[in-house]
Design a protein around this motif. Structure first.
Motif, PDB file in Angstrom:
ATOM      1  N   ILE A 123       9.184  -7.387  -1.029  1.00 45.35           N
ATOM      2  CA  ILE A 123      10.012  -6.688  -0.042  1.00 45.35           C
ATOM      3  C   ILE A 123       9.139  -5.832   0.866  1.00 45.35           C
ATOM      4  N   ALA A 124       8.216  -5.113   0.247  1.00 48.79           N
ATOM      5  CA  ALA A 124       7.375  -4.188   1.017  1.00 48.79           C
ATOM      6  C   ALA A 124       6.452  -4.940   1.962  1.00 48.79           C
ATOM      7  N   GLU A 125       5.895  -6.049   1.472  1.00 53.68           N
ATOM      8  CA  GLU A 125       4.841  -6.701   2.251  1.00 53.68           C
ATOM      9  C   GLU A 125       5.360  -7.762   3.220  1.00 53.68           C
ATOM     10  N   THR A 126       6.594  -8.246   3.001  1.00 54.68           N
ATOM     11  CA  THR A 126       7.089  -9.265   3.927  1.00 54.68           C
ATOM     12  C   THR A 126       8.041  -8.702   4.978  1.00 54.68           C
ATOM     13  N   LEU A 127       8.577  -7.516   4.744  1.00 52.76           N
ATOM     14  CA  LEU A 127       9.485  -6.973   5.750  1.00 52.76           C
ATOM     15  C   LEU A 127       9.174  -5.515   6.115  1.00 52.76           C
ATOM     16  N   LEU A 128       9.077  -4.648   5.106  1.00 48.09           N
ATOM     17  CA  LEU A 128       8.930  -3.218   5.424  1.00 48.09           C
ATOM     18  C   LEU A 128       7.615  -2.928   6.131  1.00 48.09           C
ATOM     19  N   ALA A 129       6.572  -3.667   5.780  1.00 47.20           N
ATOM     20  CA  ALA A 129       5.269  -3.452   6.426  1.00 47.20           C
ATOM     21  C   ALA A 129       4.777  -4.753   7.026  1.00 47.20           C
ATOM     22  N   ASN A 130       3.952  -4.657   8.042  1.00 41.66           N
ATOM     23  CA  ASN A 130       3.237  -5.800   8.591  1.00 41.66           C
ATOM     24  C   ASN A 130       1.802  -5.715   8.074  1.00 41.66           C
ATOM     25  N   PRO A 131       1.435  -6.559   7.102  1.00 44.73           N
ATOM     26  CA  PRO A 131       0.120  -6.439   6.468  1.00 44.73           C
ATOM     27  C   PRO A 131      -1.054  -6.614   7.434  1.00 44.73           C
ATOM     28  N   VAL A 132      -0.774  -7.115   8.633  1.00 45.71           N
ATOM     29  CA  VAL A 132      -1.851  -7.249   9.626  1.00 45.71           C
ATOM     30  C   VAL A 132      -2.355  -5.874  10.064  1.00 45.71           C
ATOM     31  N   ILE A 133      -1.439  -4.908  10.119  1.00 47.29           N
ATOM     32  CA  ILE A 133      -1.828  -3.591  10.639  1.00 47.29           C
ATOM     33  C   ILE A 133      -1.494  -2.433   9.701  1.00 47.29           C
ATOM     34  N   GLU A 134      -0.726  -2.703   8.628  1.00 46.36           N
ATOM     35  CA  GLU A 134      -0.240  -1.597   7.803  1.00 46.36           C
ATOM     36  C   GLU A 134      -0.544  -1.796   6.323  1.00 46.36           C
ATOM     37  N   ASP A 135      -0.703  -0.679   5.611  1.00 46.00           N
ATOM     38  CA  ASP A 135      -0.824  -0.677   4.152  1.00 46.00           C
ATOM     39  C   ASP A 135       0.455  -0.103   3.561  1.00 46.00           C
ATOM     40  N   VAL A 136       0.789  -0.540   2.334  1.00 45.33           N
ATOM     41  CA  VAL A 136       1.984  -0.018   1.674  1.00 45.33           C
ATOM     42  C   VAL A 136       1.617   0.675   0.370  1.00 45.33           C
ATOM     43  N   GLU A 137       2.425   1.670   0.023  1.00 47.21           N
ATOM     44  CA  GLU A 137       2.318   2.342  -1.270  1.00 47.21           C
ATOM     45  C   GLU A 137       3.689   2.298  -1.905  1.00 47.21           C
ATOM     46  N   LEU A 138       3.767   1.714  -3.111  1.00 47.69           N
ATOM     47  CA  LEU A 138       5.041   1.609  -3.834  1.00 47.69           C
ATOM     48  C   LEU A 138       5.135   2.741  -4.836  1.00 47.69           C
ATOM     49  N   HIS A 139       6.300   3.395  -4.867  1.00 48.40           N
ATOM     50  CA  HIS A 139       6.534   4.423  -5.882  1.00 48.40           C
ATOM     51  C   HIS A 139       7.753   4.004  -6.681  1.00 48.40           C
ATOM     52  N   VAL A 183       4.683   3.440   4.211  1.00 42.73           N
ATOM     53  CA  VAL A 183       3.938   2.491   5.046  1.00 42.73           C
ATOM     54  C   VAL A 183       3.074   3.280   6.025  1.00 42.73           C
ATOM     55  N   VAL A 184       1.796   3.006   6.005  1.00 44.41           N
ATOM     56  CA  VAL A 184       0.874   3.700   6.930  1.00 44.41           C
ATOM     57  C   VAL A 184       0.005   2.674   7.648  1.00 44.41           C
ATOM     58  N   LEU A 185      -0.395   3.012   8.858  1.00 47.90           N
ATOM     59  CA  LEU A 185      -1.306   2.124   9.593  1.00 47.90           C
ATOM     60  C   LEU A 185      -2.637   2.049   8.860  1.00 47.90           C
ATOM     61  N   LYS A 186      -3.248   0.878   8.843  1.00 49.52           N
ATOM     62  CA  LYS A 186      -4.575   0.737   8.251  1.00 49.52           C
ATOM     63  C   LYS A 186      -5.541   1.680   8.971  1.00 49.52           C
ATOM     64  N   PRO A 187      -6.564   2.151   8.238  1.00 46.55           N
ATOM     65  CA  PRO A 187      -7.492   3.134   8.839  1.00 46.55           C
ATOM     66  C   PRO A 187      -8.127   2.646  10.136  1.00 46.55           C
ATOM     67  N   GLU A 188      -8.365   1.324  10.249  1.00 48.17           N
ATOM     68  CA  GLU A 188      -9.071   0.837  11.441  1.00 48.17           C
ATOM     69  C   GLU A 188      -8.153   0.638  12.642  1.00 48.17           C
ATOM     70  N   GLY A 205      -6.637  16.008  11.709  1.00 47.76           N
ATOM     71  CA  GLY A 205      -6.248  14.611  11.873  1.00 47.76           C
ATOM     72  C   GLY A 205      -4.806  14.415  11.444  1.00 47.76           C
ATOM     73  N   VAL A 206      -4.093  13.494  12.131  1.00 48.35           N
ATOM     74  CA  VAL A 206      -2.714  13.166  11.764  1.00 48.35           C
ATOM     75  C   VAL A 206      -2.557  11.647  11.819  1.00 48.35           C
ATOM     76  N   ARG A 207      -1.992  11.075  10.781  1.00 54.84           N
ATOM     77  CA  ARG A 207      -1.619   9.660  10.783  1.00 54.84           C
ATOM     78  C   ARG A 207      -0.121   9.598  10.533  1.00 54.84           C
ATOM     79  N   GLN A 208       0.594   8.932  11.419  1.00 54.62           N
ATOM     80  CA  GLN A 208       2.045   8.845  11.275  1.00 54.62           C
ATOM     81  C   GLN A 208       2.419   7.545  10.589  1.00 54.62           C
ATOM     82  N   GLY A 209       3.390   7.627   9.670  1.00 53.58           N
ATOM     83  CA  GLY A 209       3.810   6.427   8.954  1.00 53.58           C
ATOM     84  C   GLY A 209       5.312   6.374   8.782  1.00 53.58           C
ATOM     85  N   LYS A 210       5.752   5.456   7.910  1.00 56.87           N
ATOM     86  CA  LYS A 210       7.186   5.311   7.639  1.00 56.87           C
ATOM     87  C   LYS A 210       7.439   5.492   6.154  1.00 56.87           C
ATOM     88  N   HIS A 211       8.610   6.004   5.831  1.00 55.90           N
ATOM     89  CA  HIS A 211       8.978   6.328   4.456  1.00 55.90           C
ATOM     90  C   HIS A 211      10.334   5.687   4.185  1.00 55.90           C
TER      91      HIS A 211
END
Lengths: 79, 223
Positions: A59-75, A8-13, A36-42
């Protein structure tokens, strides 16, 4: 047990003051090539069976991340 | 008039919120986050604090509490809901209010008396004020920086959804000095500053905060 990794990372903006503080510290330590450094969650999820991609995205989009401010990457685990 | 105050694990200001409700002339009703029972309240206050220790994101886990489903359902039917500080964070996480609250731009916890301007005096929680009125209430947060995508922020400003704005200094780097926002219908309001800590001369910097709690009395009667 298979594992699903969600990054989970903050959106670029959205500004990231924590990442900026880390960048400042790196500069003081002499690591001037880092610009540059962007801090996120793993998240590492242990899963039983084979949950669907749709369920994992939910799961990722309704709890782990807040889609208003964060993007998710699923592996997903290797099939 | 019954006004519910929800307690989550880690709520801190639920007792002060209940006291503000009482001073405003209503009956405070204690609500527990894990119940599915709003106990016939006419309005709900989500108090400040650190629900679930701010784990994951501030307000994120509390927003998924059983009682919050009832709050969301009733709010969509027009029940007034006020979120203060952590309560504001919960309302954003629950999708009842737009935007999000993130780590303060200077990374410090900020605690001080704060001047605010009431931008919208026609919501369920601000009708006791006049539009443009300035008030002073405490602010205290570490994750109070209001953010939204630039086009979303533009839309919110256009719709007049900013209910309260910081004046005389922005304590946390909130975009456009946003201290609080309202739902489209003006029934749900969230703000980071603490009106419930400014309801008596003995304990607050002013009594300016009481208006939030007296406003809702009229809103419920009118509904």
């Amino acid at each position: 047990m298979p594992q699903v990794v969600v990054d989970v990372v903050l959106k670029p903006e959205i500004s990231d003051p924590q990442g900026q503080a880390v960048l400042g510290a790196l500069g003081r330590l002499g690591h001037t090539q880092v610009t540059g450094v962007r801090q996120g969650k793993h998240f590492v999820l242990d899963v039983e069976g084979t949950p669907s991609r749709e369920e994992l995205e939910q799961i990722a989009e309704t709890l782990l991340a807040n889609p208003v401010i964060e993007d998710v990457e699923l592996h997903l685990p290797e099939a | 008039m019954r006004i519910g105050v929800i307690t989550f694990p880690g709520s801190l200001d639920d007792v002060d919120a209940a006291r503000a409700v009482r001073l405003a002339g209503a009956e405070p009703v204690a609500l527990w986050h894990a119940d599915h029972d709003l106990r016939d309240v006419d309005a709900v206050v989500l108090p400040g604090g650190f629900s679930y220790g701010d784990y994951l994101r501030a307000g994120a886990i509390a927003a998924r509490a059983p009682l919050m489903q009832d709050v969301v359902d009733r709010a969509r039917q027009g029940m007034p809901v006020l979120g203060i500080c952590n309560g504001f964070q919960v309302l954003c996480e629950a999708g009842l209010l737009p935007g999000a609250l993130t780590r303060n731009s200077h990374l410090h916890f900020r605690n001080r008396d704060q001047r605010l301007r009431i931008e919208r005096a026609d919501t369920a929680w601000t009708s006791a004020y006049t539009s443009g009125q300035e008030i002073v209430v405490p602010v205290k947060n570490g994750e109070g920086r209001y953010v939204a995508a630039p086009d979303e922020l533009e839309r919110l400003e256009g719709e007049g959804r900013v209910a309260v704005r910081y004046v005389g200094g922005n304590p946390n780097g909130s975009l456009r000095d946003v201290a609080g926002v309202t739902s489209e219908d003006g029934r749900v309001v969230g703000l980071m500053p603490h009106p419930e800590h400014a309801v008596e001369d003995l304990t607050g910097p002013s009594t300016d905060g009481l208006g939030f709690f007296t406003s809702v009395l009229k809103a419920v009667v009118a509904a």
